[in-house]
Design a protein around this motif. Structure first.
Motif, PDB file in Angstrom:
ATOM      1  N   TYR A 157       8.654  -6.291   1.579  1.00 15.82           N
ATOM      2  CA  TYR A 157       9.044  -6.635   2.830  1.00 15.82           C
ATOM      3  C   TYR A 157      10.112  -6.033   3.453  1.00 15.82           C
ATOM      4  N   TRP A 158      11.391  -5.820   2.509  1.00 15.65           N
ATOM      5  CA  TRP A 158      12.296  -4.845   3.225  1.00 15.65           C
ATOM      6  C   TRP A 158      11.730  -3.295   3.855  1.00 15.65           C
ATOM      7  N   ARG A 159      10.998  -2.898   2.782  1.00 11.91           N
ATOM      8  CA  ARG A 159      10.410  -1.479   3.335  1.00 11.91           C
ATOM      9  C   ARG A 159       9.437  -1.648   4.589  1.00 11.91           C
ATOM     10  N   ARG A 160       8.946  -2.765   5.000  1.00 10.37           N
ATOM     11  CA  ARG A 160       8.069  -2.957   6.274  1.00 10.37           C
ATOM     12  C   ARG A 160       8.924  -3.302   7.275  1.00 10.37           C
ATOM     13  N   ILE A 161       9.976  -4.013   6.980  1.00 10.96           N
ATOM     14  CA  ILE A 161      10.925  -3.996   8.178  1.00 10.96           C
ATOM     15  C   ILE A 161      11.845  -2.763   8.798  1.00 10.96           C
ATOM     16  N   VAL A 162      12.089  -2.019   7.370  1.00 15.02           N
ATOM     17  CA  VAL A 162      12.764  -0.883   7.693  1.00 15.02           C
ATOM     18  C   VAL A 162      11.971   0.012   8.356  1.00 15.02           C
ATOM     19  N   GLY A 163      10.576   0.313   7.949  1.00 11.04           N
ATOM     20  CA  GLY A 163       9.689   0.876   8.675  1.00 11.04           C
ATOM     21  C   GLY A 163       9.496   0.599  10.185  1.00 11.04           C
ATOM     22  N   HIS A 164       9.317  -0.488  10.308  1.00 10.02           N
ATOM     23  CA  HIS A 164       9.254  -1.197  11.491  1.00 10.02           C
ATOM     24  C   HIS A 164      10.230  -0.630  12.527  1.00 10.02           C
ATOM     25  N   TYR A 165      11.394  -0.697  12.000  1.00  9.64           N
ATOM     26  CA  TYR A 165      12.747  -0.273  12.892  1.00  9.64           C
ATOM     27  C   TYR A 165      12.795   1.267  13.133  1.00  9.64           C
ATOM     28  N   ARG A 166      12.366   1.956  12.029  1.00  4.92           N
ATOM     29  CA  ARG A 166      12.211   3.329  12.092  1.00  4.92           C
ATOM     30  C   ARG A 166      11.241   3.806  13.120  1.00  4.92           C
ATOM     31  N   GLN A 167      10.399   3.157  13.014  1.00  3.49           N
ATOM     32  CA  GLN A 167       9.315   3.632  14.263  1.00  3.49           C
ATOM     33  C   GLN A 167      10.081   3.430  15.648  1.00  3.49           C
ATOM     34  N   LYS A 168      10.581   2.199  16.034  1.00  2.00           N
ATOM     35  CA  LYS A 168      11.163   1.947  16.982  1.00  2.00           C
ATOM     36  C   LYS A 168      12.605   2.849  17.339  1.00  2.00           C
ATOM     37  N   ALA A 169      13.148   3.296  16.488  1.00  2.86           N
ATOM     38  CA  ALA A 169      14.307   3.971  16.607  1.00  2.86           C
ATOM     39  C   ALA A 169      13.996   5.498  17.189  1.00  2.86           C
ATOM     40  N   ARG A 170      12.710   5.892  16.887  1.00  7.26           N
ATOM     41  CA  ARG A 170      12.297   7.164  17.258  1.00  7.26           C
ATOM     42  C   ARG A 170      12.529   7.199  18.972  1.00  7.26           C
ATOM     43  N   LYS A 171      12.167   6.114  19.674  1.00  2.85           N
ATOM     44  CA  LYS A 171      12.170   5.948  21.066  1.00  2.85           C
ATOM     45  C   LYS A 171      13.615   5.567  21.738  1.00  2.85           C
ATOM     46  N   ASP A 172      14.114   4.800  20.711  1.00  4.93           N
ATOM     47  CA  ASP A 172      15.547   4.059  21.095  1.00  4.93           C
ATOM     48  C   ASP A 172      16.473   4.108  19.863  1.00  4.93           C
ATOM     49  N   PRO A 173      16.951   5.297  19.291  1.00  6.17           N
ATOM     50  CA  PRO A 173      18.030   5.252  18.621  1.00  6.17           C
ATOM     51  C   PRO A 173      19.134   4.313  18.478  1.00  6.17           C
ATOM     52  N   GLU A 174      19.611   4.384  19.781  1.00  3.33           N
ATOM     53  CA  GLU A 174      20.960   3.541  20.043  1.00  3.33           C
ATOM     54  C   GLU A 174      20.882   2.122  19.739  1.00  3.33           C
ATOM     55  N   GLN A 175      19.733   1.634  20.140  1.00  2.00           N
ATOM     56  CA  GLN A 175      19.515   0.006  19.748  1.00  2.00           C
ATOM     57  C   GLN A 175      18.967   0.091  18.426  1.00  2.00           C
ATOM     58  N   TYR A 176      18.251   0.769  17.647  1.00  2.00           N
ATOM     59  CA  TYR A 176      17.685   0.567  16.389  1.00  2.00           C
ATOM     60  C   TYR A 176      18.215   1.092  15.306  1.00  2.00           C
ATOM     61  N   GLN A 177      18.910   2.288  15.526  1.00  2.00           N
ATOM     62  CA  GLN A 177      19.764   2.776  14.193  1.00  2.00           C
ATOM     63  C   GLN A 177      20.669   1.669  13.608  1.00  2.00           C
ATOM     64  N   PRO A 178      21.632   1.103  14.389  1.00  2.00           N
ATOM     65  CA  PRO A 178      22.473   0.037  13.936  1.00  2.00           C
ATOM     66  C   PRO A 178      21.638  -1.098  12.990  1.00  2.00           C
ATOM     67  N   ILE A 179      20.548  -1.436  13.416  1.00  2.00           N
ATOM     68  CA  ILE A 179      19.807  -2.096  12.841  1.00  2.00           C
ATOM     69  C   ILE A 179      19.129  -1.818  11.286  1.00  2.00           C
ATOM     70  N   ILE A 180      18.709  -0.684  11.684  1.00  2.00           N
ATOM     71  CA  ILE A 180      18.254   0.187  10.005  1.00  2.00           C
ATOM     72  C   ILE A 180      19.506   0.198   9.371  1.00  2.00           C
ATOM     73  N   ALA A 181      20.624   0.497   9.731  1.00  2.00           N
ATOM     74  CA  ALA A 181      21.851   0.554   8.873  1.00  2.00           C
ATOM     75  C   ALA A 181      22.206  -0.860   8.229  1.00  2.00           C
ATOM     76  N   ASN A 182      22.122  -1.785   9.013  1.00  2.00           N
ATOM     77  CA  ASN A 182      22.379  -2.936   8.481  1.00  2.00           C
ATOM     78  C   ASN A 182      21.436  -3.423   7.296  1.00  2.00           C
ATOM     79  N   TYR A 183      20.114  -3.259   7.461  1.00  2.00           N
ATOM     80  CA  TYR A 183      19.038  -3.418   6.413  1.00  2.00           C
ATOM     81  C   TYR A 183      19.558  -2.471   5.099  1.00  2.00           C
ATOM     82  N   GLU A 184      19.709  -1.301   5.557  1.00  2.00           N
ATOM     83  CA  GLU A 184      20.052  -0.171   4.198  1.00  2.00           C
ATOM     84  C   GLU A 184      21.168  -0.634   3.555  1.00  2.00           C
TER      85      GLU A 184
END
Ligand SMILES: C[S@@+](CC[C@H](N)C(=O)[O-])C[C@H]1O[C@@H](n2cnc3c(N)ncnc32)[C@H](O)[C@@H]1O
Length: 229
Positions: A193-220
């Motif tokens: 489940y953790w890998r799926r969430i982080v994978g999902h936000y990594r995809q999103k971060a390709r287009k909008d890193p400013e919004q999604y990198q902090p979310i990835i950092a929180n999960y990491e």
């Protein structure tokens, strides 16, 4: 359906949600109830004095009312069927109420949380939430409406992950937007489940890193105090 037949399959998403409740309520609102199975089961198990079923589907609500008349007669049980939009509910000024919002997406779940809270800013009521995805945004909405954690659980059903999130305004434990005590890092389903969430936000971060990198950092950051997955 026989009167005493078990309504929820043990281990199913709805059964796990039902078992998260730690206290009975005077009134439980089964919002977006569809077939109404969860509310009906709670009614039969005396987890609520009254259950109010809410959904926008007129035909489905007529069917549900007929089922309830057969299986939960009004001389034994107290229930109400309300065909309408959850966004139009004005939370009554009464104690011991729980609103269940399960089986809709994050955008709607957040809208419903916000509209219920703004309809009665001073009335305390508990929530049991199970969005079909987007729990980070759902949790932020709960936090900004002043909720505290009563319980949380990762639920796996039909190759989908859900989070059961049970909250109250009177608790002491903060809600964490990534989830906190629900994670069991020795459980391979939770790792997936953790890998799926982080994978999902990594995809999103390709287009909008400013919004999604902090979310990835929180999960990491969840992993820094636990094992490496
Ligand atoms: C997939 S079902 C969820 C059923 C059940 N709660 C569950 O978790 O299995 C979603 C239901 O939400 C209802 N719904 C969607 N938007 C709604 C709204 N604004 N107000 C009330 N019900 C709504 C739909 O009609 C549908 O019956």
């Amino acid at each position: 359906m026989s009167k005493n037949k078990r309504l929820l399959r043990p281990g199913s998403r709805l059964s796990l949600l039902e078992n998260m409740l730690v206290e009975p309520y005077k009134t439980i609102w089964d919002c977006c109830c569809d077939h109404g199975l969860l509310g009906m089961s709670l009614l039969k198990r005396s987890r609520a004095g009254e259950v109010i079923f809410v959904d926008v589907l007129e035909e489905q609500m007529k069917k549900l009312e007929a089922t309830l008349r057969r299986n939960c007669p009004l001389d034994e049980y107290s229930w109400n069927v309300h065909c309408g939009d959850v966004k139009d509910i004005v939370v009554p000024n009464s104690d011991s109420q729980l609103f269940i919002i399960a089986g809709v997406g994050a955008r709607q779940t957040v809208e419903f949380i916000n509209s219920l809270c703004s309809s009665a800013p001073r009335t305390p009521f508990d929530l049991l939430i199970c969005s079909v995805h987007g729990n980070y945004a759902v949790r932020n909405a709960l936090i900004s409406n002043g909720y505290k954690l009563k319980g949380e659980q990762i639920i796996f059903e039909n190759n989908r992950f859900y989070e059961g999130i049970y909250v109250s305004r009177s608790g002491h434990e903060d809600i964490v937007n990534t989830g906190s005590k629900m994670w069991d890092w020795s459980n391979s389903d939770h790792q997936q489940y953790w890998r799926r969430i982080v994978g999902h936000y990594r995809q999103k971060a390709r287009k909008d890193p400013e919004q999604y990198q902090p979310i990835i950092a929180n999960y990491e950051a969840l992993l820094t105090s636990s094992c490496n997955i």
